[in-house]
Design a protein around this motif. Structure first.
Motif: not given
Lengths: 265, 297
Positions: A88-94, A147-156, A158-165
């Motif tokens: 879910i986190a990947f779907a929401l973030a990407r 589930i919700s706690f995992v989504v919040v943690t993982v999504k955060a 993914i969002a903090s990754l540098d897209p340039r990598l």
């Protein structure tokens, strides 16, 4: 005197944090001390020092099987919630997709609902469907609220990754699949590990939801609750403190290994 | 030949486009299904149970769509509802006061100990929260250190009781949900670029002004998330009131728990549960609007 005052005002925040940690750990110190108590029926008043409880932690009936259940349920629930939550986190973030509002609401609502309501409503449904509560209903319930706690943690994370990598990987002729496997996933891994750790600790310590959906299955928190009135054996303190200490050791060891790997890389 | 190749190419790109459109839904499907089956539909079951009435046999309930169950419950148990929200509010305020400096110290002052300290915040979870709550009862007891030192300092008279009181219940609530307050606070504080704090100093703001005008506003998402994650479980809790309280500190959670597991009055229990959920949701929505934080998850 003046020097002391200046030192205090300079380190005020550290002193305050130290007091905060003390508050957090006072009951654990208590649990530890009373694990050495030579208790008679109830472990509320200090009698005398003994190592007996540490030598025979499984002496009270059911206590170790309850602990075993807690660990099994914790591992299963963590695996389930981490897998579902990470997807879910990947779907929401990407991805951009229709129905985002609905998904966000459905992730948020379980966190905004008191555990009592989560547990009670799930039991009502299980009973209506003629489902006997037991081991697997506990696992189902734990996956649901983790589930919700995992989504919040993982999504955060993914969002903090540098897209340039990831762009760099693509520039170096890695296809989408390779980029994901060799760049994205390793970078997100600490977030997934964090989410899993959180899920395990929530599941392992859960009492309220478990109490509703356990049937005759006993977990460690349930054991403590049912024996609280009639006198809790000091072995419960032994197990509680050991789990705390073990968790601390594992995570700190993980940290040290992680740091070494970073240095050698 | 070229045309054919082009056509294949177009077909491929349409296929990959379709795959891209479908991808997020494929990722969402298992988790969403789980939440719909095991969270959403139980809540709907709860609502449908809440309007039932007792039938003739014991434990038999008939659906009569009696919405008056709700007004009855509100009238009869308003005291417990109000008490739950007041206790939860005070406990949240205490937890915020303790957790903010704690999170601040971990984020800015802990150096290489940062991760270890963070783990220390979550570690108490592993020493069962029931054990820790029972420990509080011992700590606050008449023969405990806290009571004796407070009496020696003449802060309380020897015949007051710290256990079985509202004080004990609120202490327990603030204590038990402290990690839920600390972690989001830490996450938002940690994200602050230290250069913004330096910039504030360069612009002649002293420490206090920088804290008030820069640090606090930037950490607001953490404050909102932390207070919610503390307030919500605290308002629905019954364990602290049961172990640390007395009959006059009964919270709505105690009533719901007893109605479910002892009295087996499922309609009343369901009515109260759904009311509690609605009230909390209403409070949460107002709070989120007021604090101007949109994206919570």
């Amino acid at each position: 005197m003046k020097k002391a005052l200046r030192w205090i005002s300079k380190n005020l925040i550290k002193i305050y944090a130290f007091l905060g940690f003390t508050y957090l750990f006072i009951p654990i110190i208590y649990t530890f001390v009373f694990s050495f108590n030579k208790y008679v029926r109830s472990n509320l008043v200090w009698k005398s020092f003994t190592l007996e409880n540490w030598k025979n932690p499984c002496k009270p009936i059911d206590i170790c099987s309850a602990l075993g259940n807690s660990i099994k349920i914790g591992l299963l629930a963590t695996a389930g919630a981490t897998l579902l939550g990470t997807l879910i986190a990947f779907a929401l973030a990407r991805y951009a997709f229709k129905g985002r509002g609905f998904v966000n609401t459905l992730i948020f609502l379980p966190m905004a609902t008191p555990e009592l309501v989560l547990g009670a409503s799930l039991l009502t449904m299980f009973l209506n469907l003629g489902f006997n509560p037991g081991f697997w209903t506990i696992v189902i319930a734990h996956v649901m609220f983790c589930i919700s706690f995992v989504v919040v943690t993982v999504k955060a994370r993914i969002a903090s990754l540098d897209p340039r990598l990831e762009q760099a990987a693509m520039d170096l002729y890695a296809n989408e699949h390779e980029t994901f496997r060799r760049v994205t996933l390793p970078l997100v891994a600490p977030g997934i590990a964090g989410g899993a750790l959180l899920a395990f600790s929530l599941s392992f310590d859960d009492f309220i939801i478990t109490n509703f959906n356990s049937g005759t299955t006993m977990t460690f928190p349930l054991y403590v609750y049912t024996h609280e009135k009639g006198g809790l054996p000091a072995q419960a303190n032994v197990i509680g403190f050991s789990m705390f200490f073990l968790a601390l050791l594992i995570v700190i060891a993980g940290q040290i290994v992680g740091r070494k790997r970073k240095v050698s890389a | 030949m070229v045309a054919l190749a082009k056509k294949v190419d177009i077909n491929n790109s349409i296929a990959s486009l379709k795959q891209k459109v479908a991808m997020p839904y494929l990722l969402l499907l298992p988790g969403m299904l789980w939440l719909i089956v095991f969270f959403l539909s139980p809540i709907l079951t709860l609502v449908s149970t809440s309007t039932k009435e007792p039938g003739l046999g014991f434990g038999e309930f008939i659906q009569t769509y009696r919405w008056a169950n709700y007004t009855d419950a509100l009238v009869n148990l308003q005291e417990q509802f109000i008490r739950s929200f007041v206790y939860a509010l005070i406990a949240t305020a205490i937890a915020l006061a303790i957790a903010y400096p704690l999170a601040y110290a971990i984020a800015f002052k802990s150096g290489k100990w940062k991760n270890v300290l963070l783990v220390l915040v979550v570690a108490p979870f592993f020493c069962s929260f029931l054990l820790r709550t029972i420990a509080w009862r011992q700590i606050l007891a008449q023969d405990g250190i806290v009571f004796k030192s407070l009496v020696t300092l003449h802060l309380i008279s020897p015949d007051t009781r710290l256990t079985s009181s509202a004080f004990a219940v609120i202490t327990g609530l603030a204590y038990n949900f402290l990690p839920f307050m600390t972690l989001p606070l830490y996450a938002s504080l940690e994200r602050i670029d230290p250069r913004t704090l330096e910039a504030s100093g360069d612009l002649y703001a002293n420490g206090i002004v920088t804290f008030r005008k820069v640090t606090v506003p930037l950490s607001m998402p953490g404050v909102v998330a932390g207070t919610l994650l503390t307030f919500i479980p605290a308002a629905g809790d019954f364990v602290n009131a049961q172990i640390l309280g007395n009959p006059s500190t009964t919270m709505i959670g105690n009533v719901i728990n007893a109605q479910y597991l002892q009295t087996a009055n499922y309609p009343l229990a369901a009515t109260l549960s759904f009311l509690l959920m609605l009230m909390i949701l209403a409070l949460v929505l107002v709070y989120i609007r007021k604090s101007g934080t949109e994206e919570l998850v």
